[in-house]
Every structure is written in C-alpha cells, then in structure tokens.
Design a protein around this motif. Structure first.
Motif, mmCIF file in Angstrom:
data_model
loop_
_atom_site.group_PDB
_atom_site.id
_atom_site.type_symbol
_atom_site.label_atom_id
_atom_site.label_comp_id
_atom_site.label_asym_id
_atom_site.label_seq_id
_atom_site.Cartn_x
_atom_site.Cartn_y
_atom_site.Cartn_z
ATOM 1 N N GLU A 223 0.830 -1.203 0.000
ATOM 2 C CA GLU A 223 0.000 0.000 0.000
ATOM 3 C C GLU A 223 0.863 1.252 0.000
ATOM 4 O O GLU A 223 0.527 2.244 -0.655
ATOM 5 C CB GLU A 223 -0.937 -0.004 1.212
ATOM 6 C CG GLU A 223 -2.043 -1.040 1.125
ATOM 7 C CD GLU A 223 -3.021 -0.925 2.285
ATOM 8 O OE1 GLU A 223 -2.950 0.086 3.028
ATOM 9 O OE2 GLU A 223 -3.857 -1.825 2.451
ATOM 10 N N TYR A 250 -0.823 -3.297 -10.444
ATOM 11 C CA TYR A 250 -1.981 -3.900 -9.774
ATOM 12 C C TYR A 250 -2.950 -4.536 -10.771
ATOM 13 O O TYR A 250 -3.394 -5.676 -10.571
ATOM 14 C CB TYR A 250 -2.711 -2.834 -8.956
ATOM 15 C CG TYR A 250 -3.858 -3.374 -8.132
ATOM 16 C CD1 TYR A 250 -3.625 -3.999 -6.909
ATOM 17 C CD2 TYR A 250 -5.176 -3.264 -8.571
ATOM 18 C CE1 TYR A 250 -4.679 -4.500 -6.147
ATOM 19 C CE2 TYR A 250 -6.230 -3.766 -7.824
ATOM 20 C CZ TYR A 250 -5.973 -4.383 -6.612
ATOM 21 O OH TYR A 250 -7.003 -4.885 -5.880
ATOM 22 N N GLY A 263 -1.290 -6.674 -3.392
ATOM 23 C CA GLY A 263 -2.717 -6.755 -3.153
ATOM 24 C C GLY A 263 -3.199 -8.178 -2.980
ATOM 25 O O GLY A 263 -2.424 -9.134 -2.921
#
Length: 389
Positions: A223, A250, A263
């Motif tokens: 993150e 991502y 993720g």
C-alpha cells in the motif's frame, strides 16, 4: 484561425507534452542508470543482473519481501556496497570507486539515526556544519527546511521529546538540507502506526514534488508503494520482475508472483480451450466453470494458465446472473465487516476458496448475506488477467 487561437493551441500542446512522464518520452535520458548490476556475497547472489532506469524528479519504489535484494541494491546506490559486476551512473557519472560522502546522494535510514544529544535544529544542520557552511547560511537553510516539514516551532527540542512522525520528518529534513540530487529512503515509514503512516505518505509526496529531488524508496509495504510511487519495481530473489506505474502493476501483473504479492487476488488454474487474437476461453476445474477473458495471450494450444481476478472485481449475489461464463457457485464460509467494506470467503464445490470484497456504500449494506448462504459469484469479461508464468 486567429493568432490567439494558435497561441492557445501551442500552449495546450506544450502542457500536454509536459505532463507526459519522462519514462514515456522517446529519447529521455535517465537520471539514474543501473546497468547489469550483480552483487555476490560469497556464493550467494543478492542482486542478479539488474538493469533499471530512473528519471529526474521521479519517486520510484523498490518493492519486495525480506531477502528480495531491494536493500542491497539501495546500499550499492549509496556506495555502502560495491557491485560485483555492472555499473551505476548518477546524472551521467559512473559511481565506480566514488566514496559515499562524495556522491550526490543522501540516505534516510529506517531508524532515523538522529543524535539524541542535539536539538532538532542542530540535527538538521549537522551536515552543513561539517562542510563548513557559514553560520548565517546554515541558520537560514535550517529554518526553511524545518518550515517545509512543519517543524519550525520545534527546533529547540531534543529527539526524545518528539513523536515518531516528528522524528521521521527531522530525519527527512536532515537528509534533504544538503540538496542531494538523489535521496534514498530505506523503509522510511516502517516505524509509524497505520494512521500516521498514511498521513505522512502524502506529506512525503508533497515535499518531493516541491523540491524536485529524485527519490528511491525501499519498502515491503504494498500500500505504501502504491500510494507513494510514480513507478514501482517489484523485486524477487534479486531480480526486478516487473517495473510499471502502480495502476499497471496492480491491474496488469505479469506473473503469479506479482499478482499475489501486490494486493489480494484469486487465481484459478485452467486449460486454454479457445485462443483468439482478442479473447481466450479457459476451462477451470477449480472454478467449476468456463472463464472468458477479452484479451489475447501468447500461449501454446491446451496450455495450463492461471486466471487472476481481484476480490473487488467480483459481484456476490443470491440471484443467478444472466451469464454462464465467469459465473461460479459457492457457499459463504467467512464474513468480515471492515467498516468501509465487507470481506466474504466463499467455498466452491471444488474446495477452492474465493475472496470477495464489497464496498459498503450505504448504512443498510444493501443485499444481506450470512454464513452458509448459497451464492453466485460473477464478473465482467475485462476484469480478469490471464497469467502464463
């Protein structure tokens, strides 16, 4: 066309060109060039033939787990380690044989390494005083830097009188006051709690943009990398396995490793049964369905591949959708209410567990689900990615 219209068109074109990042501009010269760099410790290869271009004013993140080689690579940029082979060039100058203190580089350590007996202002001024900068110039630059990191009113305090976030900003000010061309940050926010870390990330971005210094940040926090970086280099086993902008890392991972590391993701193993230039169909026993993706891939007939789908791309419902492909059936095993979203773990008949996240747009949470509910999971044809490695 009037002369004012011509000027407006030229201005718009110039603005559009200016907004194109350097790494997308043909012929743009990298500020930092890493050419085929390898670092060996005995028989162990910590960094394996890495080549990477980083551009001026970029905030670049090296993202990887423990032992991936990211910190070793950072230490070679700083001059604390020497490459076993390969070259590192900063602003066109080969760094081979150049000592750390002679490089146009500064480094901010995870521990901050502040002098406990010195005040905040003296900590920030330390490097300038060592270089013999005049007292008035030191005072001026320290005041400017402390104001920039919003600590101008705390210059007389000692580090032990500051919060973790304030100490982090003192370390940043000390690293930047000598105006390095390149600032290296090793896990800069790792010691902060979650809320403070999130706030400081945006402060760091604003400071970097204001000063125009090139930042290279090492982190294991996905993150943090996604928030900070203009581009991310994902490292694994001493190799950079993908370099892209955060959105592309991502949404379009190039391997199962990247998809799982950055993720949360659901991976379905399957066999290609139809391969067209602009689409592919995959039969998946794990999913218990045919999966359809509206982009082509390069693969051999009947190749085993993995379909990656992010949890937030999946819709969960009690009602059967009007689609047969990309549609699974299962039973809810776990539910977690996270405030802004809810997380569901759904078990398929094959035994495969699927993770689904659903944003809580309204207070009543919309369609309600509970444990052991039979549900349908489905997604759009452009929401998944096929991975061949």
């Amino acid at each position: 066309m009037t002369s004012s219209q011509v000027i407006d068109m030229q201005s718009s074109t110039a603005a559009a060109t200016k907004e194109v990042p350097l790494w997308k501009q043909d012929g743009a010269e990298p500020f930092l060039k890493i050419e085929n760099v390898t670092k060996m410790f005995g028989e162990f290869t910590a960094v394996d033939n890495v080549s990477l271009n980083i551009y001026k004013n970029e905030l670049f993140c090296l993202l990887g787990g423990s032992g991936s080689g990211k910190s070793t690579l950072l230490r070679m940029l700083a001059g604390f380690e020497s490459p076993t082979s390969g070259r590192i060039l900063i602003d066109g100058v080969d760094m081979a044989g150049i000592q750390p203190w002679k490089r146009p580089v500064n480094m901010m350590f995870q521990s901050y390494a502040l002098f406990p007996h010195l005040s905040v202002a003296d900590n920030v001024a330390f490097g300038l005083k060592r270089e013999g900068v005049g007292r008035s110039e030191v005072k001026k630059r320290v005041a400017e830097m402390l104001d920039m990191v919003q600590l101008g009113h705390l210059g007389k305090r000692k580090p032990n009188q500051l919060s973790g976030g304030q100490r982090q900003r003192v370390a940043l000010a000390r690293s930047l006051i000598k105006r390095p061309k390149l600032l290296l940050l090793d896990e800069p926010l790792g010691a902060l709690d979650k809320k403070l870390r999130e706030e400081t990330q945006f402060e760091l971005i604003n400071i970097q943009e204001e000063l125009g210094v090139t930042f290279v940040v090492v982190t294991h926090d996905q993150e943090e990398a996604m928030t900070l970086a203009s581009r991310i280099g994902v490292m694994n086993n001493g190799v950079i396995v993908q370099t892209d902008e955060p959105h592309d890392v991502y949404e379009y991972p190039n391997s199962r490793f990247v998809a799982e590391f950055v993720g949360s993701v659901n991976l379905f193993e399957g066999q290609v049964i139809q391969d067209e230039p602009d689409s592919v169909r995959i039969s998946s026993v794990e999913a218990g369905a045919t999966l359809y993706v509206n982009h082509g891939i390069s693969c051999s007939p009947d190749q085993v591949v993995h379909v990656a789908i992010r949890p937030e791309k999946i819709t969960i419902s009690h009602n059967r959708p009007n689609q047969s492909e990309n549609c699974l059936q299962g039973e809810i095993e776990e539910i977690a209410y996270m405030g802004s979203l809810s997380v569901f773990k759904v078990r398929l008949p094959s035994g495969k567990e699927v993770r689904v996240t659903q944003p809580n747009f309204t207070r009543d949470m919309g369609e309600r689900f509970t444990w052991n509910d039979k549900v349908f999971l489905f997604w759009d044809e452009d929401s998944s990615v096929v991975l061949t490695v």
